[in-house]
Design an enzyme around this catalytic site. Structure first.
Site, PDB file in Angstrom:
ATOM      1  N   THR A   1       0.906  -0.862   0.394  1.00  0.00           N
ATOM      2  CA  THR A   1       0.057   0.055   0.060  1.00  0.00           C
ATOM      3  C   THR A   1       1.092   1.445  -0.178  1.00  0.00           C
ATOM      4  O   THR A   1       0.962   2.428  -0.719  1.00  0.00           O
ATOM      5  CB  THR A   1      -0.255  -0.247   1.421  1.00  0.00           C
ATOM      6  OG1 THR A   1      -1.477  -1.125   1.164  1.00  0.00           O
ATOM      7  CG2 THR A   1      -1.816   1.211   1.530  1.00  0.00           C
ATOM      8  N   THR A   2       1.968   0.923   0.399  1.00  0.00           N
ATOM      9  CA  THR A   2       2.927   2.465   1.184  1.00  0.00           C
ATOM     10  C   THR A   2       3.416   2.710  -0.130  1.00  0.00           C
ATOM     11  O   THR A   2       3.455   3.830  -0.774  1.00  0.00           O
ATOM     12  CB  THR A   2       3.321   2.283   2.396  1.00  0.00           C
ATOM     13  OG1 THR A   2       3.177   1.664   3.535  1.00  0.00           O
ATOM     14  CG2 THR A   2       4.353   3.949   2.486  1.00  0.00           C
TER      15      THR A   2
ATOM     16  N   TYR B   1     -12.856  -3.529  -2.927  1.00  0.00           N
ATOM     17  CA  TYR B   1     -13.599  -3.581  -4.072  1.00  0.00           C
ATOM     18  C   TYR B   1     -14.999  -4.308  -3.933  1.00  0.00           C
ATOM     19  O   TYR B   1     -16.424  -4.105  -4.252  1.00  0.00           O
ATOM     20  CB  TYR B   1     -13.267  -3.086  -5.415  1.00  0.00           C
ATOM     21  CG  TYR B   1     -14.668  -2.665  -5.865  1.00  0.00           C
ATOM     22  CD1 TYR B   1     -14.672  -1.155  -5.753  1.00  0.00           C
ATOM     23  CD2 TYR B   1     -15.310  -2.819  -7.713  1.00  0.00           C
ATOM     24  CE1 TYR B   1     -15.473  -0.606  -7.158  1.00  0.00           C
ATOM     25  CE2 TYR B   1     -15.882  -2.932  -7.874  1.00  0.00           C
ATOM     26  CZ  TYR B   1     -16.804  -0.550  -7.509  1.00  0.00           C
ATOM     27  OH  TYR B   1     -17.564  -1.149  -8.691  1.00  0.00           O
TER      28      TYR B   1
ATOM     29  N   TYR C   1      -3.486 -10.103   4.656  1.00  0.00           N
ATOM     30  CA  TYR C   1      -3.175  -7.911   5.228  1.00  0.00           C
ATOM     31  C   TYR C   1      -4.560  -7.830   5.506  1.00  0.00           C
ATOM     32  O   TYR C   1      -5.310  -7.798   4.636  1.00  0.00           O
ATOM     33  CB  TYR C   1      -2.791  -7.595   4.687  1.00  0.00           C
ATOM     34  CG  TYR C   1      -2.130  -6.322   4.240  1.00  0.00           C
ATOM     35  CD1 TYR C   1      -2.104  -6.178   5.750  1.00  0.00           C
ATOM     36  CD2 TYR C   1      -2.089  -5.249   2.831  1.00  0.00           C
ATOM     37  CE1 TYR C   1      -2.512  -4.022   5.322  1.00  0.00           C
ATOM     38  CE2 TYR C   1      -2.109  -4.001   3.702  1.00  0.00           C
ATOM     39  CZ  TYR C   1      -2.086  -3.181   4.237  1.00  0.00           C
ATOM     40  OH  TYR C   1      -1.966  -2.106   4.212  1.00  0.00           O
TER      41      TYR C   1
ATOM     42  N   ARG D   1      -9.031   0.884   4.379  1.00  0.00           N
ATOM     43  CA  ARG D   1      -9.188   0.816   2.731  1.00  0.00           C
ATOM     44  C   ARG D   1      -9.386   0.344   1.714  1.00  0.00           C
ATOM     45  O   ARG D   1     -10.089   0.549   1.235  1.00  0.00           O
ATOM     46  CB  ARG D   1      -7.607   0.687   2.882  1.00  0.00           C
ATOM     47  CG  ARG D   1      -6.889   2.230   3.409  1.00  0.00           C
ATOM     48  CD  ARG D   1      -5.387   1.880   2.846  1.00  0.00           C
ATOM     49  NE  ARG D   1      -5.158   2.679   1.959  1.00  0.00           N
ATOM     50  CZ  ARG D   1      -4.123   3.694   1.218  1.00  0.00           C
ATOM     51  NH1 ARG D   1      -3.807   4.117   2.333  1.00  0.00           N
ATOM     52  NH2 ARG D   1      -4.310   4.443   0.298  1.00  0.00           N
TER      53      ARG D   1
ATOM     54  N   LYS E   1      -1.042  -9.715   8.519  1.00  0.00           N
ATOM     55  CA  LYS E   1      -0.593  -8.319   9.486  1.00  0.00           C
ATOM     56  C   LYS E   1      -2.136  -7.484   9.522  1.00  0.00           C
ATOM     57  O   LYS E   1      -2.816  -7.304   8.607  1.00  0.00           O
ATOM     58  CB  LYS E   1      -0.086  -7.672   8.134  1.00  0.00           C
ATOM     59  CG  LYS E   1      -0.397  -5.872   8.439  1.00  0.00           C
ATOM     60  CD  LYS E   1       0.192  -5.085   6.775  1.00  0.00           C
ATOM     61  CE  LYS E   1       0.940  -3.569   7.484  1.00  0.00           C
ATOM     62  NZ  LYS E   1       0.755  -2.318   6.504  1.00  0.00           N
TER      63      LYS E   1
ATOM     64  N   ILE F   1       4.339  -3.804  10.629  1.00  0.00           N
ATOM     65  CA  ILE F   1       4.702  -3.515   9.239  1.00  0.00           C
ATOM     66  C   ILE F   1       4.977  -1.854   8.743  1.00  0.00           C
ATOM     67  O   ILE F   1       3.324  -1.445   8.973  1.00  0.00           O
ATOM     68  CB  ILE F   1       4.221  -4.161   8.436  1.00  0.00           C
ATOM     69  CG1 ILE F   1       4.585  -5.773   8.206  1.00  0.00           C
ATOM     70  CG2 ILE F   1       4.458  -3.413   6.284  1.00  0.00           C
ATOM     71  CD1 ILE F   1       4.238  -7.028   7.186  1.00  0.00           C
TER      72      ILE F   1
END
Length: 291
Positions: free
Chosen positions: A44-45, A107, A133, A138, A161, A203
């Site tokens: 993501t980052t 989504y 994760y 998000r 995570k 993380i």
């Protein structure tokens, strides 16, 4: 088991949005020198959602070659298509990563059975350690502790995570999964308490800016040194808040630019950090002695 401070690494870009390989190479060496235990790339980052498949694979290959086994490399290989997630995971495995991090399918909003079958299919298709994760803020879908418990029975699924920031839920989860199943925090602001409660690592987004400090924090917390961990955590508290003023990685990339570590590159639909937040982030960097 990979433990300690793992950085959710940014993907440096030039102002024309092309990938900045020189800055990426510098960041990798910096993190190794600062004691980071693992690099999570193309997550993501790392703006994976705006990278092409070929770019994601090229980043993974370059980082694996550069690291050469000195620390762990974990590739973000999640997708909202199960077939795409399997393809990404397989290519990352071929590149030589130590593990893959698969985000919940965004989504589509599958139910718990759909989530179970998605991750089970990826684990059966690719023989590499895989980390679940969960970041419902998000993805609009929440991987529940009971489903994680079911998935933990698969030997290729080695951890999760958990980025909800809910410490009570983290404790519930840790009570459900086997002792050897790694439970990582994905929320910097609650990571210290998460580790003191029995978590195995974090993380971290903040680790992009303060890798040595985050490594020290994890070491203290994992050793059960609550007083030492709290003192270190206090130094980073302003950064925890500052890096959430707009969507990640907008604040952290701006902060890294202020530190002279990357250039001002961000791919649409994300944009550079809004000017109204510059003072807050700049002040947090100074408070943490990073400027």
């Amino acid at each position: 088991m990979i433990s300690g401070s793992m950085v959710a690494l940014v993907t440096p870009m030039h102002e024309d949005n092309s990938l900045d390989w020189q800055s990426l190479e510098h960041l990798v060496e910096w993190h190794i020198a600062q004691g980071t235990t693992g690099l999570v790339v193309a997550g993501t980052t790392g703006e994976a959602a705006t990278l092409t498949f070929s770019e994601r694979l090229e980043i993974v290959r370059k980082v694996v070659r550069q690291v050469a086994g000195r620390i762990s490399v974990i590739a973000g290989t999640g997708a909202n298509s199960t077939a795409a997630a399997i393809e990404l995971t397989a290519t990352a495995a071929e590149a030589g990563v130590d593990a893959c991090l698969l985000v919940t399918p965004y989504y589509n909003k599958p139910n718990q059975e759909g989530l179970y079958q998605h991750f089970e299919a990826a684990a059966k298709a690719v023989a590499i350690p895989q980390i679940l994760y969960n970041v419902p803020g998000r993805t609009a879908v929440d991987l529940l502790p009971g489903t994680i418990q079911r998935l933990s029975a698969n030997s290729n699924i080695i951890g999760v995570k958990e980025a909800t920031g809910d410490l009570q839920r983290a404790r519930e989860l840790m009570a459900l999964v086997p002792e050897e199943f790694a439970v990582y925090s994905g929320d910097d602001g609650t990571a210290m308490e998460f580790l003191l409660a029995g978590g195995h690592g974090v993380i971290s987004v903040v680790a992009n800016l303060a890798p040595a400090v985050m490594t020290q924090l994890c070491s203290a917390a994992l050793a059960g040194d609550s007083e030492g961990a709290r003192l270190i955590d206090q130094r980073l508290k302003a950064l925890y808040l500052a890096l959430t003023v707009q969507s990640n990685p907008m604040p952290v990339k701006w902060a890294l630019q202020q530190m002279g570590l990357i250039k001002n590159g961000m791919r649409l639909p994300l944009t550079a950090l809004s000017a109204e937040h510059h003072t807050l982030v700049h002040t947090a960097l100074r408070t943490a002695d990073l400027l």
